[in-house]
Motif scaffolding. Sequence first.
Motif, PDB file in Angstrom:
ATOM      1  N   THR A   7       4.078  -1.647  -1.141  1.00 34.53           N
ATOM      2  CA  THR A   7       3.910  -1.583  -2.594  1.00 34.53           C
ATOM      3  C   THR A   7       5.171  -2.146  -3.257  1.00 34.53           C
ATOM      4  O   THR A   7       6.198  -2.360  -2.592  1.00 34.53           O
ATOM      5  N   THR A   8       5.094  -2.366  -4.562  1.00 37.35           N
ATOM      6  CA  THR A   8       6.255  -2.910  -5.275  1.00 37.35           C
ATOM      7  C   THR A   8       7.460  -1.993  -5.139  1.00 37.35           C
ATOM      8  O   THR A   8       8.576  -2.456  -4.857  1.00 37.35           O
ATOM      9  N   ALA A   9       7.251  -0.692  -5.318  1.00 38.79           N
ATOM     10  CA  ALA A   9       8.365   0.257  -5.217  1.00 38.79           C
ATOM     11  C   ALA A   9       8.944   0.273  -3.808  1.00 38.79           C
ATOM     12  O   ALA A   9      10.164   0.281  -3.619  1.00 38.79           O
ATOM     13  N   ALA A  10       8.075   0.282  -2.792  1.00 38.24           N
ATOM     14  CA  ALA A  10       8.552   0.298  -1.411  1.00 38.24           C
ATOM     15  C   ALA A  10       9.340  -0.964  -1.090  1.00 38.24           C
ATOM     16  O   ALA A  10      10.379  -0.906  -0.417  1.00 38.24           O
ATOM     17  N   ALA A  11       8.868  -2.102  -1.572  1.00 39.16           N
ATOM     18  CA  ALA A  11       9.579  -3.355  -1.330  1.00 39.16           C
ATOM     19  C   ALA A  11      10.969  -3.335  -1.966  1.00 39.16           C
ATOM     20  O   ALA A  11      11.944  -3.827  -1.379  1.00 39.16           O
TER      21      ALA A  11
ATOM     22  N   GLU B   4       8.673   5.731  -8.991  1.00 43.45           N
ATOM     23  CA  GLU B   4       8.403   5.719  -7.557  1.00 43.45           C
ATOM     24  C   GLU B   4       9.661   5.384  -6.756  1.00 43.45           C
ATOM     25  O   GLU B   4       9.907   5.965  -5.695  1.00 43.45           O
ATOM     26  N   VAL B   5      10.459   4.439  -7.260  1.00 42.02           N
ATOM     27  CA  VAL B   5      11.719   4.103  -6.593  1.00 42.02           C
ATOM     28  C   VAL B   5      12.645   5.318  -6.605  1.00 42.02           C
ATOM     29  O   VAL B   5      13.235   5.687  -5.571  1.00 42.02           O
TER      30      VAL B   5
ATOM     31  N   CYS C 115      11.795  -0.367   6.073  1.00 36.79           N
ATOM     32  CA  CYS C 115      10.471  -0.877   6.450  1.00 36.79           C
ATOM     33  C   CYS C 115       9.363  -0.007   5.860  1.00 36.79           C
ATOM     34  O   CYS C 115       8.324   0.214   6.496  1.00 36.79           O
ATOM     35  N   LEU C 116       9.565   0.477   4.649  1.00 36.83           N
ATOM     36  CA  LEU C 116       8.559   1.322   4.012  1.00 36.83           C
ATOM     37  C   LEU C 116       7.359   0.493   3.561  1.00 36.83           C
ATOM     38  O   LEU C 116       7.494  -0.659   3.182  1.00 36.83           O
TER      39      LEU C 116
ATOM     40  N   LEU D 199       7.817   7.311  -1.234  1.00 36.36           N
ATOM     41  CA  LEU D 199       7.853   8.663  -0.687  1.00 36.36           C
ATOM     42  C   LEU D 199       7.951   9.664  -1.834  1.00 36.36           C
ATOM     43  O   LEU D 199       8.304   9.315  -2.957  1.00 36.36           O
ATOM     44  N   SER D 200       7.639  10.917  -1.515  1.00 36.62           N
ATOM     45  CA  SER D 200       7.741  11.987  -2.513  1.00 36.62           C
ATOM     46  C   SER D 200       8.870  12.924  -2.117  1.00 36.62           C
ATOM     47  O   SER D 200       8.976  13.304  -0.951  1.00 36.62           O
ATOM     48  N   PRO D 201       9.715  13.304  -3.074  1.00 38.72           N
ATOM     49  CA  PRO D 201      10.812  14.218  -2.743  1.00 38.72           C
ATOM     50  C   PRO D 201      10.290  15.595  -2.406  1.00 38.72           C
ATOM     51  O   PRO D 201       9.242  16.016  -2.881  1.00 38.72           O
ATOM     52  N   SER D 202      11.062  16.331  -1.560  1.00 38.09           N
ATOM     53  CA  SER D 202      10.635  17.664  -1.144  1.00 38.09           C
ATOM     54  C   SER D 202      11.015  18.738  -2.132  1.00 38.09           C
ATOM     55  O   SER D 202      10.536  19.863  -2.049  1.00 38.09           O
TER      56      SER D 202
END
Length: 271
Positions: free
Chosen positions: A52-56, A124-125, A146-147, A151-154
């Motif tokens: 996704t854009t955020a993962a990239a 998201e970033v 390599c996402l 991800l979501s914070p805990s």
Amino acid sequence: MGASDKLDAVVTELYGVDPGEFVTTREEHAARARERGEKNLAAEIRKLRKPTTAAALVNRLARQHPDEVSALAELGDRLRAAHRELAGDRLRELTRERTDRVRALVERAETPASGALGESVRREVAATLEAAVGDADAARAVADGCLTSALSPSDVFEAAWLPVESPPPRSRPKRTKPTPKSSPDTRDTAERPAAREPERGRTPTKTRQDDDRAAAERQRREAEVRARRARDEARKELRAAEREETKARRRTERARAALEKAEDEVRRHAR
């Protein structure tokens, strides 16, 4: 280089390219693998998902600013220590540091190449970087660069989770009655201690109710902390299982490649 090593090399390269070039680069690697007769490797490459854009953007941060991204894991260690010790002041200080570090990295993601980020992408970033602080496995995934998705914070470090003590009741100044003039009718009354006027708005019943509510709130917060910790442990187990699944898939790939090579040798000598 084995099939697993080749796949790792392709993954590392693919998730470092611009998202617009991902599919083209992936198909080029898959085509070269097919040309070499590595059909299984080609199939594994084609399964790789476009980020996704955020993962990239996070993947690019991990490559361009590895020290700053890796520092998130160390910050997470300090936060966990403060949380275990219920060090409220220290926890709040480190939480502010987390906010500052994440904000700085999000701003770094807004390069001339990417331009200004949309609000949803920024969130998201930021969430992915906060996840790297909150969880050691997430920190390693972010640092690997390599996402495929955010991800979501805990959320295990919120200062509001710390048990709080109810404040002591505020003392009120005692009200005294004016001393009456001495007279045969009032002398006994003046010498007698004045009846204490009850404090308004702070009866014993009210105090007990406040204490009961404070105790109930502490129990609720502690139960929430336990529930979130259990959730985080379950999340860690899931990530560990997913890593084991990936390793097993790679072992299967290596075993299949070895079998194909052995069968080729058998056919070559059987001619």
